[in-house]
Write a protein that holds these residues in place. Structure first.
Motif: not given
Length: 413
Positions: A76-105
């Motif tokens: 993800s460039a960022g927004n999908h990553a946040q959605g997946v991260a939020f979902s991982c926390d809510k559904l108690n599963t672990r996630g590995v998120i790949f983002m481009p190096e240029i993604t805003p901090k």
């Protein structure tokens, strides 16, 4: 396609306790400016500040216990990553998120926050497409489940709940304008809206520098663009999805593009006039309104503001791009004679009363008689530019207009 039934209402029920039903706000200023009734669908006010949570949660929540146990991966460039991260926390599963190096901090930090210790972030590649390759390889190697950012029916179904909410809140909607990156939002929301009202006008909009859906329409299928402008990072993909293309082709009535500079002007106007903070992709639907004026006149219109994850560190760049697009900022190489009074002559007799030097630096001395300088000038009015050039000529200053030479501009500015 014919065998697939997307149930957007069921998806809305699935998301009801997790996703925020975002406001549909009437905007008086835009309504007056475009002679219509214009509403903003404020997905920038979503829990993760974009609609992407909808698709991510809809897919992950339907995984089996065994699949959840192995964990999920996304690119993800960022927004999908946040959605997946939020979902991982809510559904108690672990996630590995790949983002481009240029993604805003800011997006990286937000993703970590929403993951709440359940995720690992890997920064790799220059574009979404680069990090996607790495993410898919990792998924196969670790037998995890990949959560696509757009090209998956469950994800599309989740994004379609934006359309469900629009119809619930404003059933008389006649036009909906949606930003397009990979096409998930337009495919999902567009499909639901057309189901409810076949006569509704649906317009998709992409950044001018990354017209992947437009090119797919022209070629009759997804094509990979050799190069894209990555500035509108939330909508800059080289290739749209196969599923999203088929759905978008069936429901969109028009596909338009907007220059990145126009997007920047829109970001600043929304902030200054409405106190709305949007990211570049989130401004696309409003930025395209000038091109839609005749189509929306007198109608009830909804612009989907898709996200508000804008890094404050980018604001200077956004302002600069806006000024360049509006014709208010110009850069030159000026050859100043190496004699007393040359710079004073330039300031007193070349610059107009409303002009301002915003950058000045000598590049090098080419001889004892002259030296070139990089000069940035900001105008009060774009119409003042021809007169500025005329005064340069009258006072015998040799200049190179860098705004008209992209190669030199990128190298020097």
């Amino acid at each position: 396609m014919a065998d697939v039934k997307l149930d957007f209402v069921a998806a809305a029920q699935r998301l009801k306790q997790v996703v925020k039903h975002t406001p549909l706000e009437y905007n008086a200023g835009l309504s007056e400016a475009y002679d219509c009734k214009l509403y903003l669908k404020r997905e920038d006010l979503q829990i993760v500040r974009s609609y992407k949570l909808r698709g991510a949660y809809n897919m992950i929540s339907q995984l089996t216990a065994e699949e959840l146990g192995r964990g999920v991966v996304c690119a993800s460039a960022g927004n999908h990553a946040q959605g997946v991260a939020f979902s991982c926390d809510k559904l108690n599963t672990r996630g590995v998120i790949f983002m481009p190096e240029i993604t805003p901090k800011q997006k990286v930090r937000q993703t970590e926050m929403f993951g709440n210790g359940k995720i690992k972030i890997v920064l790799v590649g220059d574009t979404f497409d680069d990090c996607l390759v790495e993410a898919l390889a990792y998924t196969r190697a670790h037998q995890m489940t990949f959560i696509p950012p757009f090209d998956n029916y469950s994800v599309i179904e989740g994004q379609g709940t934006v359309g469900v909410e629009i119809m619930e809140d404003l059933p008389g909607t006649e036009v909906v304008i949606m930003p397009i990156g990979g096409g998930g939002l337009a495919a999902g929301a567009g499909s639901y809206l057309k189901q409810q009202n076949p006569g509704i006008l649906l317009i998709g909009v992409e950044p001018e520098g990354a017209p992947s859906m437009l090119k797919a329409f022209e070629h009759g299928g997804p094509v990979s663009l050799p190069d894209i402008n990555r500035f509108v990072d939330g909508a800059a993909v080289k290739t749209v999805g196969k599923l999203t293309f088929e759905l978008c082709r069936g429901v969109l009535d028009d596909m338009l593009t907007v220059p990145e500079g126009k997007v920047c002007t829109t970001i600043l106007k929304l902030y200054n006039e409405d106190a709305i903070v949007v990211e570049p992709a989130g401004a696309l639907s409003v930025a395209v309104l000038d091109a839609c004026r005749d189509k929306i006149k007198g109608k009830t219109v909804v612009c989907v503001v898709s996200g508000g994850n804008n890094d404050i560190e980018r604001m200077q760049e956004i302002k600069e791009k806006s000024l360049l697009y509006e014709g208010l900022k110009h850069y030159f190489i000026v050859k100043f004679p190496q004699r007393p009074g040359a710079l004073k002559l330039f300031v007193n007799h070349v610059l107009g009363p409303g002009d301002d030097i915003t950058r000045f630096e000598f590049i090098k001395k080419t001889s004892k008689e002259s030296g070139p300088a990089l000069v940035g000038i900001e105008l009060k009015d774009a119409a003042d530019y021809p007169a500025l050039l005329k005064r340069m000529e009258e006072n015998r200053f040799e200049v190179v207009e860098l705004n008209k030479d992209q190669t030199l501009f990128e190298f020097l500015v």
